[in-house]
Design a protein around this motif. Structure first.
Motif, PDB file in Angstrom:
ATOM      1  N   HIS A  75       0.808  -1.218   0.000  1.00 17.83           N
ATOM      2  CA  HIS A  75       0.000   0.000   0.000  1.00 17.83           C
ATOM      3  C   HIS A  75       0.848   1.278   0.000  1.00 17.83           C
ATOM      4  CE1 HIS A  75      -4.078   1.802   1.433  1.00 17.83           C
ATOM      5  NE2 HIS A  75      -3.874   1.972   0.152  1.00 17.83           N
ATOM      6  N   LEU A  76       1.616   1.504   1.051  1.00 17.36           N
ATOM      7  CA  LEU A  76       2.462   2.702   1.125  1.00 17.36           C
ATOM      8  C   LEU A  76       3.504   2.738   0.007  1.00 17.36           C
ATOM      9  CD1 LEU A  76       3.368   5.349   2.459  1.00 17.36           C
ATOM     10  CD2 LEU A  76       4.711   3.964   4.069  1.00 17.36           C
ATOM     11  N   PRO A  77       4.205   1.640  -0.284  1.00 20.07           N
ATOM     12  CA  PRO A  77       5.187   1.699  -1.372  1.00 20.07           C
ATOM     13  C   PRO A  77       4.592   2.096  -2.726  1.00 20.07           C
ATOM     14  CG  PRO A  77       5.601  -0.222  -0.033  1.00 20.07           C
ATOM     15  CD  PRO A  77       4.287   0.358   0.426  1.00 20.07           C
ATOM     16  N   GLY A  78       3.352   1.707  -2.972  1.00 23.42           N
ATOM     17  CA  GLY A  78       2.714   2.099  -4.234  1.00 23.42           C
ATOM     18  C   GLY A  78       2.595   3.605  -4.352  1.00 23.42           C
ATOM     19  N   TYR A  79       2.201   4.257  -3.285  1.00 24.17           N
ATOM     20  CA  TYR A  79       2.087   5.722  -3.304  1.00 24.17           C
ATOM     21  C   TYR A  79       3.456   6.387  -3.392  1.00 24.17           C
ATOM     22  CZ  TYR A  79      -2.915   5.599  -2.621  1.00 24.17           C
ATOM     23  OH  TYR A  79      -4.252   5.390  -2.813  1.00 24.17           O
ATOM     24  N   VAL A  80       4.454   5.810  -2.730  1.00 23.40           N
ATOM     25  CA  VAL A  80       5.816   6.355  -2.819  1.00 23.40           C
ATOM     26  C   VAL A  80       6.324   6.217  -4.254  1.00 23.40           C
ATOM     27  CG1 VAL A  80       8.209   6.058  -2.038  1.00 23.40           C
ATOM     28  CG2 VAL A  80       6.327   5.938  -0.373  1.00 23.40           C
ATOM     29  N   ASN A  81       6.169   5.034  -4.834  1.00 26.63           N
ATOM     30  CA  ASN A  81       6.662   4.790  -6.197  1.00 26.63           C
ATOM     31  C   ASN A  81       5.904   5.604  -7.250  1.00 26.63           C
ATOM     32  OD1 ASN A  81       8.541   2.955  -5.212  1.00 26.63           O
ATOM     33  ND2 ASN A  81       7.191   1.203  -5.527  1.00 26.63           N
ATOM     34  N   ASP A  82       4.613   5.841  -7.026  1.00 25.62           N
ATOM     35  CA  ASP A  82       3.793   6.585  -7.990  1.00 25.62           C
ATOM     36  C   ASP A  82       3.720   8.082  -7.683  1.00 25.62           C
ATOM     37  OD1 ASP A  82       3.238   4.350  -9.517  1.00 25.62           O
ATOM     38  OD2 ASP A  82       1.349   3.907  -8.481  1.00 25.62           O
ATOM     39  N   TYR A  83       4.530   8.537  -6.757  1.00 28.42           N
ATOM     40  CA  TYR A  83       4.473   9.938  -6.324  1.00 28.42           C
ATOM     41  C   TYR A  83       4.531  10.923  -7.492  1.00 28.42           C
ATOM     42  CZ  TYR A  83       5.959  14.312  -4.182  1.00 28.42           C
ATOM     43  OH  TYR A  83       6.066  15.635  -3.813  1.00 28.42           O
ATOM     44  N   LEU A  84       5.488  10.778  -8.371  1.00 27.56           N
ATOM     45  CA  LEU A  84       5.630  11.727  -9.488  1.00 27.56           C
ATOM     46  C   LEU A  84       4.448  11.646 -10.451  1.00 27.56           C
ATOM     47  CD1 LEU A  84       9.466  11.545 -10.207  1.00 27.56           C
ATOM     48  CD2 LEU A  84       8.186  13.348  -9.006  1.00 27.56           C
ATOM     49  N   LYS A  85       3.926  10.464 -10.688  1.00 30.39           N
ATOM     50  CA  LYS A  85       2.746  10.305 -11.547  1.00 30.39           C
ATOM     51  C   LYS A  85       1.528  10.976 -10.920  1.00 30.39           C
ATOM     52  CE  LYS A  85       4.251   5.831 -13.322  1.00 30.39           C
ATOM     53  NZ  LYS A  85       3.990   4.390 -13.248  1.00 30.39           N
ATOM     54  N   LEU A  86       1.382  10.816  -9.613  1.00 29.37           N
ATOM     55  CA  LEU A  86       0.252  11.433  -8.902  1.00 29.37           C
ATOM     56  C   LEU A  86       0.385  12.958  -8.913  1.00 29.37           C
ATOM     57  CD1 LEU A  86       0.065   8.849  -6.003  1.00 29.37           C
ATOM     58  CD2 LEU A  86      -1.677   9.181  -7.766  1.00 29.37           C
ATOM     59  N   LYS A  87       1.596  13.462  -8.725  1.00 33.15           N
ATOM     60  CA  LYS A  87       1.829  14.910  -8.796  1.00 33.15           C
ATOM     61  C   LYS A  87       1.503  15.425 -10.197  1.00 33.15           C
ATOM     62  CE  LYS A  87       3.699  16.992  -5.526  1.00 33.15           C
ATOM     63  NZ  LYS A  87       3.066  17.796  -4.502  1.00 33.15           N
TER      64      LYS A  87
END
Length: 182
Positions: A75-87
């Motif tokens: 869960h948390l690693p997905g958001y960390v890894n996708d941080y730039l895409k989400l931004k």
């Protein structure tokens, strides 16, 4: 005699219906986040969740517990890894909340390399979790009431989408890839 007995049962039944109708429901699309302070880093460093998302587009996701397997490995690693895409999709704030203390959330954020990307927010007494009605009894595994696993998108403090895991802890609808696919 029969009608008096029937009437008292009917009165009891209708009173029960009124009580049932007033039960709280989980936060819904279109509702404003409650104005509740959470902890970030230490118990003295407080963040008002409504103020955090005021005037911003963001994501708030919740986990049942820091350092637990699904939360730490997926869960948390997905958001960390996708941080730039989400931004790139315009999300200005990405925050993780859990019914844990601030020290645990901070250490977990450091250990998972979330620092500077994901705001690691502690809800130590579960006040926010209760206010949005997204808690469940995790006493057998985690010792107390914990947050269901969910993800919501927020704009200016108003919920735009909310995805709650059907079994409270699974890893299906609340992942970062689900938000990227919205």
């Amino acid at each position: 005699m029969f009608s008096r007995h029937f009437s008292s049962r009917l009165l009891f039944f209708t009173r029960g219906l009124r009580t049932t109708a007033s039960l709280k429901m989980p936060i819904q699309v279109g509702q404003t986040l409650p104005s509740i302070e959470l902890h970030e880093g230490t118990p003295k460093d407080k963040v008002n969740i409504l103020e955090l998302f005021k005037g911003k587009k963001g994501i708030l996701f919740a986990v049942p517990g820091a350092f637990t397997p699904g939360c730490s490995q997926t869960h948390l690693p997905g958001y960390v890894n996708d941080y730039l895409k989400l931004k790139a999709k315009g999300f200005e704030v990405i925050a993780c909340v859990s019914v844990n203390d601030a020290f645990v959330m901070s250490a977990w954020g450091i250990e998972r390399k979330a620092t500077g990307k994901i705001r690691m927010l502690a809800d130590p007494a579960g006040e926010f979790t209760k206010a949005v009605d997204l808690g469940f009894d995790a006493t057998p595994a985690l010792g107390n009431i914990r947050s269901k696993r969910y993800a919501m998108t927020i704009e200016d403090g108003v919920v735009k989408s909310v995805a709650i895991e059907p079994d409270a802890t699974g890893l299906t609808v609340s992942l970062s890839c689900s938000i990227l696919n919205e």
